[in-house]
Design an enzyme around this catalytic site. Sequence first.
Site, mmCIF file in Angstrom:
data_model
loop_
_atom_site.group_PDB
_atom_site.id
_atom_site.type_symbol
_atom_site.label_atom_id
_atom_site.label_comp_id
_atom_site.label_asym_id
_atom_site.label_seq_id
_atom_site.Cartn_x
_atom_site.Cartn_y
_atom_site.Cartn_z
ATOM 1 N N GLU A 135 0.880 -1.256 0.023
ATOM 2 C CA GLU A 135 -0.016 -0.015 -0.038
ATOM 3 C C GLU A 135 0.820 1.335 0.043
ATOM 4 O OE1 GLU A 135 -0.804 -2.607 1.848
ATOM 5 O OE2 GLU A 135 -2.642 -3.100 1.151
ATOM 6 N N HIS A 157 -10.782 -4.932 9.676
ATOM 7 C CA HIS A 157 -11.423 -4.929 8.337
ATOM 8 C C HIS A 157 -12.705 -4.341 8.470
ATOM 9 C CE1 HIS A 157 -8.291 -7.976 7.258
ATOM 10 N NE2 HIS A 157 -8.369 -7.619 6.039
#
Lengths: 327, 322
Positions: free
Chosen positions: A62, A131
């Site tokens: 990322e 998440h």
Amino acid sequence: MAEQVLTIRQALNSALHQAMADDDTIICIGEDIAENGGVFKVTEGLSGKFGAERMIDTPISETAFVGMGVGAAMTGLKPVVELMFCDFAGVCFDQIMNQAAKAQFLSNGRLKLPLVIRTTMGAGDGSGAMHSASLHSLFASIAGLTVVCPSNPADAAGLLKAAIRYDGPVIFMENKQLYDFEGPVVAGLPEISLGKARTIREGTDITIVAASAMGHRALAAVETLGTNGISAEVIDPRTIKPLDVGAIVDSVEKTGRLLVVDEGTAFAGFADAVIAAVSAQAFGSLRCAPMKLCPPDTPVPYAPAAELRWLPDSADIVEAATNMTEA
Amino acid sequence: MLGSCRGRTMNEVALKQYQSCWFIRSFEKAIAVQARAGNVPGLVHLSTGSEVADILLGQQLDPTRDHVTGSHRSHGLALACGADPVAVAKEILGREGGLSDGLAGTQHLLAPETGFLTSNGIVGAQVPLAAGGALSANTAAVGGIGVAVFGDGAANQGAVLETMNLAATLNLPMLFVMYNNGMAQTTAAVDATSGSYCARAESFGLTAWSADSDAYTDCLKTLRDAVTYTRLGSPAFVEVTVSRDHGHYFGDEERSEFPPSKAMACFAKWLSEQGVKDQLLNTARCAAEKDAAAAVAAAASAPFAAANALSPWLGVQGGTDG
């Protein structure tokens, strides 16, 4: 104009198709977004239409690919970066907080930074603590970032188009629980201005501010409140930052009460920012203390019953609004 | 850039480069004087010791199509890319008329019109940004490249290692230039780094070179080869040995036992061996010293940026400012 019914997922997908067809400087960057169409299938079909050069699958890195998006935005492209879950901002926060957010300021306006980071938020599907977070408050606390949290298909498509066309970095937060939510959209998916709230239900006794999935819970609560003789107005801010304080203040001046329902952090969060702004600008209109309903100050729990308890629901909203109007 | 110097001899080109190196050294010396006098708002990280690498790299690049990012120690690199010296000095000194009117400062020099996109206050963070420059250059398909210049300290940042892998998997025209000055802040590279830098880069599939800025011709050839290779469309890595003639920041004299940079002296010696007369070397050096001193003096005589430099930025995000 002609209307059709789409899910938020379909509306986002259509908006991306249209935007990319109209402007060949728009590219998408992220994990599993090309051939796979994204883990939430928002980018499905784009790779077949626009090719691998504009639909760029990346390693699970990322920092590198968000940073690449920032650099590409500095040098002429309009990247739409998919960060699968907003929790993953933890591994690339420097590129968001220091690089994307500060570049325009550090250039004193010489650089444009047309970057959109699409990411997800929202608990309720058993995805667990890493998440499921809703970090819009965190992003909004960083000067230089625009933060958008749409709640329905027309807003999702229209705001995404506006975010892509905007010259600055936008964190565009899609609620995982709403991808299949259906709603009417106007043909052509007209752009919707950033920074404009929408009154999704008019009322006279209390103003409820609720973004993303919480707006839907507020609407459900409004039905019950109505049967109890309480008329609630619901405002969906749509853009978290810049916040449409004026729309909220106007409503509070009418109703005299403010309840903010938010899935973000219970401390120093979006709800607190709304309450602070309204208290500063419309204190004299408040008939009782402004209130907030947020999850407890813990990570999102995993077990279904615990997760259900964690999220504010419409019964919580009914109770809070009832207490406020009876006070 | 050298290819565009038709009509000039190799010695003339090299002498001009030598003068540019002295310009950077003298510029940093003048900034140090200002820092000592309290005329710089914060700390400065001087690039003294990497002038030869800065100039030789800068001269391989094309401002119309290349995108360069640098570290917190990038005054010299920004100048080598062609940033206006007075505007750079004003920015470092926080003055009106600086590159960003004094809002950004020494660690955030942005001169995108020269190809020097930005320097950076976060060690290694500039490297993914250069991958974005490479991606844009690739899309524009005009043979441009992205160049990230970083230090041996940054080489241990995940951002750098992730970007090497990303650049290789996407086959980006990106050049990673690592200046090895032997020190990561106050920690010696030998105490902080395992394995070999070039071997790391090669393990990601990058073509890797190393060069020593004390060796003018070798360093020039290596950088030229690396830029040419990258321009053909693949990522590459160069480790350039440089010096750091001050502490981590100016005034931090730790590790002052390190020998001062030899690169400029080696460059002068090489020029002498090519038959360039001492008088010409002295003339070049004096001219550079004079020009750099004038640029920094012009900046120092400008007023500090006023509080209202911030005004254009107030209220842009919904009037939620205090």
